[in-house]
Design a protein around this motif. Structure first.
Motif, PDB file in Angstrom:
ATOM      1  N   ALA A 177       1.908  15.703  15.036  1.00  0.00           N
ATOM      2  CA  ALA A 177       2.634  14.996  16.096  1.00  0.00           C
ATOM      3  C   ALA A 177       2.543  13.502  15.785  1.00  0.00           C
ATOM      4  O   ALA A 177       1.648  13.067  15.061  1.00  0.00           O
ATOM      5  CB  ALA A 177       1.997  15.298  17.438  1.00  0.00           C
ATOM      6  N   ASP A 178       3.488  12.751  16.315  1.00  0.00           N
ATOM      7  CA  ASP A 178       3.450  11.305  16.115  1.00  0.00           C
ATOM      8  C   ASP A 178       2.394  10.661  17.007  1.00  0.00           C
ATOM      9  O   ASP A 178       1.808   9.647  16.654  1.00  0.00           O
ATOM     10  CB  ASP A 178       4.832  10.697  16.420  1.00  0.00           C
ATOM     11  CG  ASP A 178       5.875  11.212  15.450  1.00  0.00           C
ATOM     12  OD1 ASP A 178       5.836  10.766  14.293  1.00  0.00           O
ATOM     13  OD2 ASP A 178       6.676  12.091  15.817  1.00  0.00           O
ATOM     14  N   ALA A 179       2.207  11.257  18.185  1.00  0.00           N
ATOM     15  CA  ALA A 179       1.190  10.741  19.102  1.00  0.00           C
ATOM     16  C   ALA A 179       0.606  11.894  19.891  1.00  0.00           C
ATOM     17  O   ALA A 179       1.262  12.935  20.061  1.00  0.00           O
ATOM     18  CB  ALA A 179       1.802   9.712  20.053  1.00  0.00           C
ATOM     19  N   ALA A 180      -0.633  11.714  20.350  1.00  0.00           N
ATOM     20  CA  ALA A 180      -1.268  12.711  21.214  1.00  0.00           C
ATOM     21  C   ALA A 180      -1.873  11.981  22.401  1.00  0.00           C
ATOM     22  O   ALA A 180      -2.517  10.944  22.225  1.00  0.00           O
ATOM     23  CB  ALA A 180      -2.350  13.469  20.453  1.00  0.00           C
ATOM     24  N   VAL A 181      -1.625  12.525  23.587  1.00  0.00           N
ATOM     25  CA  VAL A 181      -2.197  11.947  24.811  1.00  0.00           C
ATOM     26  C   VAL A 181      -3.043  13.038  25.444  1.00  0.00           C
ATOM     27  O   VAL A 181      -2.524  14.061  25.889  1.00  0.00           O
ATOM     28  CB  VAL A 181      -1.085  11.512  25.799  1.00  0.00           C
ATOM     29  CG1 VAL A 181      -1.702  10.855  27.031  1.00  0.00           C
ATOM     30  CG2 VAL A 181      -0.091  10.574  25.129  1.00  0.00           C
ATOM     31  N   MET A 182      -4.349  12.832  25.437  1.00  0.00           N
ATOM     32  CA  MET A 182      -5.244  13.892  25.883  1.00  0.00           C
ATOM     33  C   MET A 182      -5.711  13.594  27.304  1.00  0.00           C
ATOM     34  O   MET A 182      -6.745  12.960  27.496  1.00  0.00           O
ATOM     35  CB  MET A 182      -6.452  13.989  24.933  1.00  0.00           C
ATOM     36  CG  MET A 182      -6.060  13.883  23.458  1.00  0.00           C
ATOM     37  SD  MET A 182      -5.047  15.255  22.958  1.00  0.00           S
ATOM     38  CE  MET A 182      -6.298  16.273  22.267  1.00  0.00           C
ATOM     39  N   ALA A 183      -4.917  14.064  28.265  1.00  0.00           N
ATOM     40  CA  ALA A 183      -5.223  13.778  29.667  1.00  0.00           C
ATOM     41  C   ALA A 183      -5.968  14.935  30.336  1.00  0.00           C
ATOM     42  O   ALA A 183      -6.289  14.858  31.515  1.00  0.00           O
ATOM     43  CB  ALA A 183      -3.935  13.477  30.423  1.00  0.00           C
ATOM     44  N   ALA A 184      -6.224  15.997  29.594  1.00  0.00           N
ATOM     45  CA  ALA A 184      -6.899  17.154  30.203  1.00  0.00           C
ATOM     46  C   ALA A 184      -8.341  16.801  30.570  1.00  0.00           C
ATOM     47  O   ALA A 184      -8.992  16.013  29.889  1.00  0.00           O
ATOM     48  CB  ALA A 184      -6.885  18.333  29.235  1.00  0.00           C
ATOM     49  N   ALA A 185      -8.810  17.408  31.646  1.00  0.00           N
ATOM     50  CA  ALA A 185     -10.218  17.282  32.033  1.00  0.00           C
ATOM     51  C   ALA A 185     -10.917  18.530  31.489  1.00  0.00           C
ATOM     52  O   ALA A 185     -10.984  19.563  32.156  1.00  0.00           O
ATOM     53  CB  ALA A 185     -10.340  17.200  33.543  1.00  0.00           C
ATOM     54  N   VAL A 186     -11.361  18.414  30.244  1.00  0.00           N
ATOM     55  CA  VAL A 186     -11.916  19.583  29.545  1.00  0.00           C
ATOM     56  C   VAL A 186     -13.375  19.764  29.967  1.00  0.00           C
ATOM     57  O   VAL A 186     -14.133  18.795  30.021  1.00  0.00           O
ATOM     58  CB  VAL A 186     -11.851  19.346  28.018  1.00  0.00           C
ATOM     59  CG1 VAL A 186     -12.345  20.568  27.265  1.00  0.00           C
ATOM     60  CG2 VAL A 186     -10.444  18.967  27.594  1.00  0.00           C
ATOM     61  N   ALA A 187     -13.759  21.010  30.260  1.00  0.00           N
ATOM     62  CA  ALA A 187     -15.168  21.259  30.617  1.00  0.00           C
ATOM     63  C   ALA A 187     -16.053  20.942  29.422  1.00  0.00           C
ATOM     64  O   ALA A 187     -15.710  21.299  28.284  1.00  0.00           O
ATOM     65  CB  ALA A 187     -15.341  22.718  31.019  1.00  0.00           C
ATOM     66  N   ASP A 188     -17.152  20.276  29.673  1.00  0.00           N
ATOM     67  CA  ASP A 188     -18.043  19.913  28.565  1.00  0.00           C
ATOM     68  C   ASP A 188     -18.798  21.115  28.008  1.00  0.00           C
ATOM     69  O   ASP A 188     -19.137  21.154  26.840  1.00  0.00           O
ATOM     70  CB  ASP A 188     -19.042  18.846  29.032  1.00  0.00           C
ATOM     71  CG  ASP A 188     -18.361  17.493  29.184  1.00  0.00           C
ATOM     72  OD1 ASP A 188     -17.427  17.228  28.401  1.00  0.00           O
ATOM     73  OD2 ASP A 188     -18.733  16.723  30.089  1.00  0.00           O
ATOM     74  N   TRP A 189     -19.072  22.069  28.912  1.00  0.00           N
ATOM     75  CA  TRP A 189     -19.831  23.240  28.460  1.00  0.00           C
ATOM     76  C   TRP A 189     -19.142  24.528  28.859  1.00  0.00           C
ATOM     77  O   TRP A 189     -18.402  24.566  29.833  1.00  0.00           O
ATOM     78  CB  TRP A 189     -21.232  23.231  29.119  1.00  0.00           C
ATOM     79  CG  TRP A 189     -22.056  22.050  28.737  1.00  0.00           C
ATOM     80  CD1 TRP A 189     -22.749  21.861  27.578  1.00  0.00           C
ATOM     81  CD2 TRP A 189     -22.261  20.874  29.528  1.00  0.00           C
ATOM     82  NE1 TRP A 189     -23.370  20.644  27.593  1.00  0.00           N
ATOM     83  CE2 TRP A 189     -23.100  20.012  28.769  1.00  0.00           C
ATOM     84  CE3 TRP A 189     -21.837  20.455  30.779  1.00  0.00           C
ATOM     85  CZ2 TRP A 189     -23.513  18.766  29.228  1.00  0.00           C
ATOM     86  CZ3 TRP A 189     -22.241  19.223  31.243  1.00  0.00           C
ATOM     87  CH2 TRP A 189     -23.065  18.389  30.475  1.00  0.00           C
TER      88      TRP A 189
END
Ligand code: C5P
Length: 399
Positions: free
Chosen positions: A265-277
């Motif tokens: 991809a040309d750009a990635a925007v990672m706005a997800a609130a990913v669980a740490d564990w």
């Protein structure tokens, strides 16, 4: 630009309908063809005779017009246009569009079409500001509907404020720009959004309070600038936008796989609130109390860091944007995060409960880049998204 374009113009019921006559003249003057549709309420304000005379075409008004069905069905009518413009768009028409009703020709055309749609709202200021209209506005924006206006000013009803229909020249300019290629045309942008759910057993999971609103708004704003968007979303409350490729996942491990599959991809925007564990000893069947009073001992293992792996991977997008949702030392933590994860920009925000940001409609962010930091005032998440999308378009424009 407008020569040989066909505009389907829906004229709704409002005093501003008279301005649509000037709009037809502007469009015809620029070489566009105008197919007019006059709603029943619209016909109370302007006549089919004047609309038809200016457009030089038959005015459509009834859903069940047998001649029209024989010559060209209503579905065909909406598909043959390059753009559908609703001016004036009343509160009622917006509400019917937002709920997908199809009880007259205008609403049926709007539901049956896959053509881009531009709305020029016009209504009393209180009607515009009403929570229901603002909710419908957000829904329609999420569906990819474009808007021009309304303007602020004195209204025919004697009140003052937002609600006046945009002037015909402004609507004409918005129509012309709808045919321009957006600055992100030809670019692929990956957006992650929403929470992740990490199973404990088949019926229970660990989650967080992310609604997916900000990530969804960012994907819509990037799409509006012409980007091809891949939207990888966890189980969010907010529905994904139209016009983007949606990949639904549940866990962080699935999100990483979906993200890797979506690159390059040309750009990635990672706005997800990913669980740490995630739970290492998640049970394959529903856990039960055994009467001993002993709580089950869950063991946790760290989830993969998707942002860091994209930032440090071989197929790294040219621009990687991460988010830092913090409750303490927001900026210090966000600056450290940018360096640790290897992304280019971090959008930092304070998600302490008293801010109302997590799950709310507004956001107050600081954009942290290597070249400096910008503090943005508190604004609607849609506005944060549009501003961020413009910054992304600007960063990608040189190559
Ligand atoms: O570490 P923290 O969760 O605060 O970092 C937030 C940023 O990192 C967000 O952009 C989020 O999408 C991303 N992230 C990720 N994978 C994780 C944790 C966070 O991509 N496992």
């Amino acid at each position: 630009m407008l020569a040989d374009r066909r505009i389907l113009l829906i004229i709704g019921g409002g005093i501003a309908a008279y301005k649509s006559l000037s709009l037809i003249r502007l469009l015809k003057g620029a070489g566009a063809a105008v197919t007019p549709v006059l709603t029943k309420a619209g016909a109370e304000f302007v006549t089919a005779l004047s609309v038809g005379a200016l457009a030089g075409e038959k005015v459509h008004s009834a859903l069940f017009d047998l001649t029209a069905e024989a010559e060209m069905g209503h579905i065909e009518l909406s598909r043959s246009a390059d753009l559908i413009v609703v001016a004036p768009a009343t509160a009622d028409l917006m509400a019917r569009m937002a709920t997908g009703q199809a009880d007259d020709l205008a609403s049926t055309l709007l539901l049956a079409t896959d053509t881009p749609v531009l709305l020029a709202p016009a209504m009393n200021v209180r009607m515009w500001q009403h929570a229901a209209t603002q909710r419908n506005l957000a829904t329609l924006r999420g569906d990819g509907i474009r808007f021009v206006g309304p303007d602020d000013g004195a209204m025919a009803c004697g009140e003052f404020g937002p609600g006046r229909m945009a002037e015909p020249e402004a609507i004409f300019a918005a129509i012309a720009s709808a045919f321009e290629a957006g600055p992100l045309q030809g670019r692929h942008v990956l957006v992650t959004s929403g929470p992740t759910h990490e199973p404990i057993d088949p019926v229970r999971f660990i989650a967080n309070r992310s609604s997916g609103a900000q990530g969804t708004a960012i994907a819509a704003a990037l799409r509006d600038l012409g980007a091809r968007v891949t939207f990888v979303t966890g189980p969010a409350e907010v529905a994904p936008p139209q016009g983007v490729a949606v990949v639904r996942v549940e866990t962080a491990v699935q999100m990483l796989a979906a993200v890797s599959a979506a690159l390059p991809a040309d750009a990635a925007v990672m706005a997800a609130a990913v669980a740490d564990w995630r739970v290492l000893n998640a049970s394959g069947s529903k856990m039960k109390k055994d009467g001993s009073g002993q709580a089950p001992a869950l063991q946790f293992v760290e989830n993969p860091d998707i942002l860091a792996s994209v930032s440090k991977g071989h197929t790294r997008p040219r621009l990687v944007v991460g988010f830092a949702a913090e409750t303490d030392d927001v900026l210090a933590n966000a600056r450290a995060k940018r360096l640790r994860k290897g992304c280019d920009w971090i959008v930092a925000n304070d998600v302490s409960p008293e801010t109302g940001i997590m799950g709310g409609a507004e956001n107050a962010v600081t954009l942290i880049r290597a070249e400096g930091e910008e503090v943005w005032p508190r604004m609607a998440k849609d506005d944060v998204a549009r501003r961020l999308a413009l910054c992304i378009a600007d960063a990608l424009k040189d190559e």
